[in-house]
Design a protein around this motif. Structure first.
Motif, PDB file in Angstrom:
ATOM      1  N   GLU A 179     -12.136  -4.551   1.209  1.00 37.90           N
ATOM      2  CA  GLU A 179     -12.025  -4.676   2.665  1.00 37.90           C
ATOM      3  C   GLU A 179     -12.970  -3.719   3.396  1.00 37.90           C
ATOM      4  O   GLU A 179     -13.564  -4.091   4.413  1.00 37.90           O
ATOM      5  CB  GLU A 179     -10.584  -4.434   3.108  1.00 37.90           C
TER       6      GLU A 179
ATOM      7  N   GLU B  59      -4.294  -5.381  -3.158  1.00 38.56           N
ATOM      8  CA  GLU B  59      -4.889  -5.283  -1.827  1.00 38.56           C
ATOM      9  C   GLU B  59      -5.810  -6.477  -1.638  1.00 38.56           C
ATOM     10  O   GLU B  59      -6.214  -7.122  -2.604  1.00 38.56           O
ATOM     11  CB  GLU B  59      -5.631  -3.964  -1.627  1.00 38.56           C
ATOM     12  N   ASP B  60      -6.099  -6.773  -0.397  1.00 36.39           N
ATOM     13  CA  ASP B  60      -6.898  -7.962  -0.111  1.00 36.39           C
ATOM     14  C   ASP B  60      -8.376  -7.672  -0.310  1.00 36.39           C
ATOM     15  O   ASP B  60      -8.824  -6.523  -0.267  1.00 36.39           O
ATOM     16  CB  ASP B  60      -6.640  -8.447   1.315  1.00 36.39           C
ATOM     17  N   TYR B  61      -9.139  -8.719  -0.511  1.00 34.61           N
ATOM     18  CA  TYR B  61     -10.575  -8.615  -0.743  1.00 34.61           C
ATOM     19  C   TYR B  61     -11.216  -9.942  -0.365  1.00 34.61           C
ATOM     20  O   TYR B  61     -10.535 -10.951  -0.187  1.00 34.61           O
ATOM     21  CB  TYR B  61     -10.870  -8.267  -2.211  1.00 34.61           C
TER      22      TYR B  61
END
Length: 75
Positions: A61, A35-37
């Motif tokens: 996020e 997942e993005d961060y």
């Protein structure tokens, strides 16, 4: 005759990313975050009280969203 410059290369495999605000662990699969961060690295300059200090942190996020909600000037 052949001469070679032999260097030992150090490899670093990313094991985990932990949000500095909430402590959530971002899952890593085959070296890739799932997942993005937000990743921040800041080297402070001469005009600050932190001359040449480097600060680094990561935010998931959800914590990023919470962080920017507090901005007086919206992004």
């Amino acid at each position: 005759m052949r001469q070679y410059d032999v260097q030992i290369k150090e490899t670093k495999d990313l094991q985990k990313i932990i949000c500095n605000k909430c402590g959530k662990e971002i899952i890593i699969s085959k070296g890739v975050p799932q997942e993005d961060y937000l990743e921040v690295e800041k080297r402070w300059g001469y005009q600050s009280n932190k001359d040449n200090q480097v600060d680094c942190f990561d935010l998931c996020e959800d914590c990023y969203d919470d962080f920017v909600k507090g901005f007086k000037i919206k992004i």
